[in-house]
Design a protein around this motif. Structure first.
Motif, short mmCIF file in Angstrom:
data_model
loop_
_atom_site.label_atom_id
_atom_site.label_comp_id
_atom_site.label_asym_id
_atom_site.label_seq_id
_atom_site.Cartn_x
_atom_site.Cartn_y
_atom_site.Cartn_z
N GLU A 13 0.84 -1.20 0.00
CA GLU A 13 0.00 0.00 0.00
C GLU A 13 0.87 1.24 0.00
O GLU A 13 1.86 1.33 0.74
CB GLU A 13 -0.92 0.01 1.22
CG GLU A 13 -1.98 -1.08 1.21
CD GLU A 13 -3.00 -0.88 2.31
OE1 GLU A 13 -2.83 0.05 3.13
OE2 GLU A 13 -3.97 -1.66 2.35
N ILE A 14 0.48 2.20 -0.83
CA ILE A 14 1.22 3.46 -0.95
C ILE A 14 0.28 4.59 -0.57
O ILE A 14 -0.62 4.95 -1.33
CB ILE A 14 1.74 3.68 -2.38
CG1 ILE A 14 2.45 2.43 -2.91
CG2 ILE A 14 2.68 4.89 -2.43
CD1 ILE A 14 2.75 2.49 -4.40
N SER A 15 0.47 5.13 0.62
CA SER A 15 -0.34 6.28 1.02
C SER A 15 0.22 7.54 0.38
O SER A 15 1.43 7.67 0.17
CB SER A 15 -0.34 6.42 2.54
OG SER A 15 0.98 6.67 3.02
N HIS A 16 -0.67 8.45 -0.01
CA HIS A 16 -0.28 9.71 -0.66
C HIS A 16 0.69 9.46 -1.83
O HIS A 16 1.79 10.01 -1.86
CB HIS A 16 0.35 10.66 0.35
CG HIS A 16 -0.48 10.88 1.58
ND1 HIS A 16 -1.68 11.57 1.57
CD2 HIS A 16 -0.30 10.47 2.87
CE1 HIS A 16 -2.19 11.59 2.78
NE2 HIS A 16 -1.39 10.93 3.59
N PRO A 17 0.30 8.62 -2.77
CA PRO A 17 1.23 8.22 -3.84
C PRO A 17 1.71 9.37 -4.72
O PRO A 17 2.79 9.28 -5.33
CB PRO A 17 0.41 7.22 -4.66
CG PRO A 17 -1.01 7.55 -4.37
CD PRO A 17 -1.03 8.01 -2.94
N ASP A 18 0.94 10.45 -4.79
CA ASP A 18 1.32 11.57 -5.65
C ASP A 18 2.16 12.62 -4.93
O ASP A 18 2.47 13.67 -5.50
CB ASP A 18 0.06 12.23 -6.22
CG ASP A 18 -0.70 11.30 -7.15
OD1 ASP A 18 -0.05 10.53 -7.88
OD2 ASP A 18 -1.95 11.34 -7.13
N ASP A 24 11.44 19.10 -8.25
CA ASP A 24 11.96 19.73 -9.46
C ASP A 24 12.07 18.76 -10.63
O ASP A 24 12.23 19.17 -11.78
CB ASP A 24 13.33 20.36 -9.20
CG ASP A 24 13.24 21.55 -8.26
OD1 ASP A 24 12.13 22.10 -8.10
OD2 ASP A 24 14.28 21.93 -7.68
N ASP A 25 12.00 17.47 -10.33
CA ASP A 25 12.14 16.44 -11.36
C ASP A 25 10.84 15.71 -11.65
O ASP A 25 10.81 14.80 -12.48
CB ASP A 25 13.22 15.43 -10.94
CG ASP A 25 14.55 16.08 -10.67
OD1 ASP A 25 15.17 16.57 -11.64
OD2 ASP A 25 14.97 16.14 -9.50
N GLY A 26 9.77 16.10 -10.94
CA GLY A 26 8.48 15.47 -11.16
C GLY A 26 8.41 14.03 -10.70
O GLY A 26 7.57 13.26 -11.18
N ILE A 27 9.26 13.64 -9.75
CA ILE A 27 9.29 12.26 -9.25
C ILE A 27 8.47 12.18 -7.97
O ILE A 27 8.75 12.89 -6.99
CB ILE A 27 10.73 11.79 -9.00
CG1 ILE A 27 11.51 11.79 -10.32
CG2 ILE A 27 10.75 10.41 -8.37
CD1 ILE A 27 12.99 11.51 -10.15
N THR A 28 7.47 11.32 -7.96
CA THR A 28 6.57 11.19 -6.82
C THR A 28 6.94 9.98 -5.96
O THR A 28 7.79 9.17 -6.31
CB THR A 28 5.13 11.01 -7.31
OG1 THR A 28 5.03 9.76 -8.02
CG2 THR A 28 4.71 12.15 -8.23
N LYS A 29 6.23 9.87 -4.86
CA LYS A 29 6.39 8.71 -3.99
C LYS A 29 6.09 7.43 -4.76
O LYS A 29 6.83 6.44 -4.64
CB LYS A 29 5.46 8.84 -2.78
CG LYS A 29 5.58 7.72 -1.76
CD LYS A 29 4.66 7.99 -0.57
CE LYS A 29 4.82 6.94 0.52
NZ LYS A 29 3.95 7.23 1.68
N ARG A 30 5.02 7.41 -5.56
CA ARG A 30 4.69 6.23 -6.36
C ARG A 30 5.85 5.88 -7.30
O ARG A 30 6.19 4.70 -7.47
CB ARG A 30 3.42 6.47 -7.17
CG ARG A 30 3.01 5.26 -8.02
CD ARG A 30 1.95 5.59 -9.05
NE ARG A 30 0.64 5.85 -8.44
CZ ARG A 30 0.08 7.05 -8.36
NH1 ARG A 30 0.74 8.12 -8.83
NH2 ARG A 30 -1.11 7.20 -7.81
N ASP A 31 6.45 6.88 -7.91
CA ASP A 31 7.57 6.64 -8.82
C ASP A 31 8.74 5.97 -8.10
O ASP A 31 9.39 5.07 -8.65
CB ASP A 31 8.05 7.95 -9.44
CG ASP A 31 7.01 8.61 -10.33
OD1 ASP A 31 6.20 7.89 -10.94
OD2 ASP A 31 7.01 9.86 -10.40
#
Length: 308
Positions: A13-18, A24-31
């Motif tokens: 489970e990934i909470s707050h995936p976005d 600055d690189d557009g990399i999220t928690k999901r990434d």
């Protein structure tokens, strides 16, 4: 909001995936979680059996991070734990024996995992001797030269060493060991090797621990060769812009034009599609510290030109 990801039969489970981890690189928690799930095929064998110290950035790299050793009770039961002694007690570490563990730790904000130099079944007997080549200025050529001298010395001793970028400023050079010696002996041997290099080229290399005493020389750091110390995990992401990765290299790359942050989340899989992992044989390459000592003795002072 919660997302889920399946990794080899384990639901993560990934909470707050976005949540932006590298804004600055557009990399999220999901990434980040997806990266560790995907890299596990290559990285998990290099992590297996080792205690993980988590360098966590729950709010991304724009906020201050922290180191976390103890695996909390809320970690799922399939995450292996190892209870290891420390002064005055013990620590329950996570052990990344299952590929899904790499991804799960990322859900906890672990951007950079750091690994013990000994496996948890014999925590006092390291199977990796580490040399951290840490520059004091922007001249990375001196780091490459230090790496070359280490490689040449180990080849003169008929030993195989391995190298990786740190994803930060320098290189790590690793000599695999057979776990016959404890940390005290390994640390003394590493210091002996580093002192030999520093003596051969004192204007470029140093074993001086005080930053003020290093000048612009490369610090040949052997201090990590101790119980409880760690090295950045192979294929671990660093909390820096572009999400650079601590990347195992072959020696031609390390001594060529490759820099410490050349590989990152945006290009690492293209690299792995084009070549095999340079560390794939490291687990079978261990040598006894006693053997290294004997070969150094036999090389004697006549071999100083190997690193001079």
């Amino acid at each position: 909001m919660t997302d889920t990801m399946e990794v080899l039969g384990k639901q993560i489970e990934i909470s707050h995936p976005d949540k932006p981890y590298f804004p600055d690189d557009g990399i999220t928690k999901r990434d980040l979680v997806a990266y560790y799930a995907r890299i596990a095929e290559t990285a998990a064998p290099l992590w297996q059996g080792r205690a993980v110290t988590m360098q966590r950035f729950p709010d991304g790299i724009g906020a201050e991070g922290f180191f976390h050793k103890n695996a909390p009770d809320h970690f799922p039961g399939w995450v292996r734990r190892a209870e290891l002694p420390k002064e005055g007690g013990s620590v329950s570490y996570a052990v990344a024996d299952h590929p899904a563990t790499l991804a799960f730790l990322a859900t906890q904000g672990t951007i950079t995992p750091h690994l013990s130099l000994a496996r948890v079944d014999r925590p006092d007997h390291p199977d990796r001797m580490i040399f951290d080549l840490d520059p004091s200025d922007r001249d990375f050529g001196k780091v490459r030269r230090a790496a070359r001298h280490l490689k040449d010395l180990f080849e003169a001793l008929d030993l195989t060493a391995y190298v990786q970028t740190t994803g930060s400023r320098g290189f790590h050079v690793i000599l695999p060991l057979d776990r016959s010696a404890g940390f005290d002996r390994v640390r003394a041997l590493a210091r002996r090797i580093a002192d030999r290099l520093a003596a051969a080229e004192p204007d470029s290399f140093t074993t001086e621990q005080r930053k003020a005493g290093r000048g612009d020389r490369v610090f040949l750091d052997t201090l990590r060769n101790a119980y409880g110390q760690t090295g950045v995990a192979p294929y671990g992401v660093r909390a820096k812009p572009r999400a650079p990765i601590a990347t195992p290299l072959d020696w031609d790359e390390a001594l060529g034009r490759t820099g410490p942050q050349d590989y990152h989340m945006g290009n690492i899989f293209r690299r792995l599609a084009q070549k095999e992992d340079p560390w794939r044989g490291i687990a079978q390459a261990g040598v006894a510290a006693e053997t290294v000592e004997a070969r150094l003795d036999a090389l004697g002072t006549e071999g100083r030109d190997v690193v001079g």
